[in-house]
Design a protein around this motif. Structure first.
Motif, PDB file in Angstrom:
ATOM      1  N   CYS A 148     -48.825  10.242  21.496  1.00 47.94           N
ATOM      2  CA  CYS A 148     -47.444  10.659  21.774  1.00 47.94           C
ATOM      3  C   CYS A 148     -47.441  11.740  22.848  1.00 47.94           C
ATOM      4  CB  CYS A 148     -46.805  11.186  20.501  1.00 47.94           C
ATOM      5  SG  CYS A 148     -45.155  11.843  20.742  1.00 47.94           S
ATOM      6  N   GLU A 159     -45.168  13.932  23.347  1.00 45.51           N
ATOM      7  CA  GLU A 159     -44.552  15.172  22.861  1.00 45.51           C
ATOM      8  C   GLU A 159     -45.467  15.945  21.921  1.00 45.51           C
ATOM      9  OE1 GLU A 159     -41.611  16.667  23.662  1.00 45.51           O
ATOM     10  OE2 GLU A 159     -41.461  15.160  25.228  1.00 45.51           O
ATOM     11  N   CYS A 160     -45.913  15.277  20.866  1.00 46.09           N
ATOM     12  CA  CYS A 160     -46.681  15.989  19.837  1.00 46.09           C
ATOM     13  C   CYS A 160     -48.170  15.677  19.881  1.00 46.09           C
ATOM     14  CB  CYS A 160     -46.113  15.685  18.454  1.00 46.09           C
ATOM     15  SG  CYS A 160     -46.226  13.955  17.968  1.00 46.09           S
ATOM     16  N   CYS A 176     -41.618   7.887  17.961  1.00 43.53           N
ATOM     17  CA  CYS A 176     -42.695   8.604  17.267  1.00 43.53           C
ATOM     18  C   CYS A 176     -42.244   8.980  15.857  1.00 43.53           C
ATOM     19  CB  CYS A 176     -43.054   9.859  18.061  1.00 43.53           C
ATOM     20  SG  CYS A 176     -44.332  10.828  17.269  1.00 43.53           S
ATOM     21  N   CYS A 202     -42.309  13.232  15.631  1.00 40.38           N
ATOM     22  CA  CYS A 202     -41.371  14.109  16.332  1.00 40.38           C
ATOM     23  C   CYS A 202     -40.064  13.407  16.696  1.00 40.38           C
ATOM     24  CB  CYS A 202     -42.026  14.690  17.586  1.00 40.38           C
ATOM     25  SG  CYS A 202     -42.494  13.466  18.816  1.00 40.38           S
TER      26      CYS A 202
HETATM   27 ZN    ZN Z   1     -44.488  12.603  18.706  1.00 38.30          ZN
END
Ligand code: ZN
Length: 66
Positions: free
Chosen positions: A30, A32-33, A43, A46
Motif C-alpha cells: 500500500c 499510504e500505510c 486498502c 487505511c
Molecule cells: Zn493502506
C-alpha cells in the motif's frame, strides 16, 4: 436413470482435479500505510485507493481482559 457404465479411474479423477487449486492472492504494498493489500482493492488497513481516502476505517481498541 442414466447410469455410468464403468467406474472412473483414480487417474482420471486426479487429472480432472489438477485444476481445482487455490491461487495465491495477488498482494501489493500500500502506498499510504506500506502494508500488504490485495491489488485493485481499497486498502483494508487505511481505506485508501489511488492516493485518496475511500473508506474511513474505524479504529478498534480492544483491551485484553486480565
Ligand atoms: Zn493502506
Amino acid at each position: 436413470m442414466a447410469h455410468p457404465k464403468r467406474k472412473q479411474s483414480h487417474s482420471r479423477t486426479r487429472k480432472r482435479r489438477t485444476h481445482d487449486k487455490i491461487s495465491v492472492p495477488q498482494l501489493v504494498v500500500c502506498s499510504e500505510c506500506k502494508r500488504l493489500r490485495p491489488s485493485h482493492m481499497v486498502c483494508p488497513f487505511c481505506g485508501y485507493y489511488k492516493g485518496r481516502e475511500i473508506v474511513t476505517i474505524k479504529i478498534k481498541k480492544k483491551k485484553k481482559k486480565q
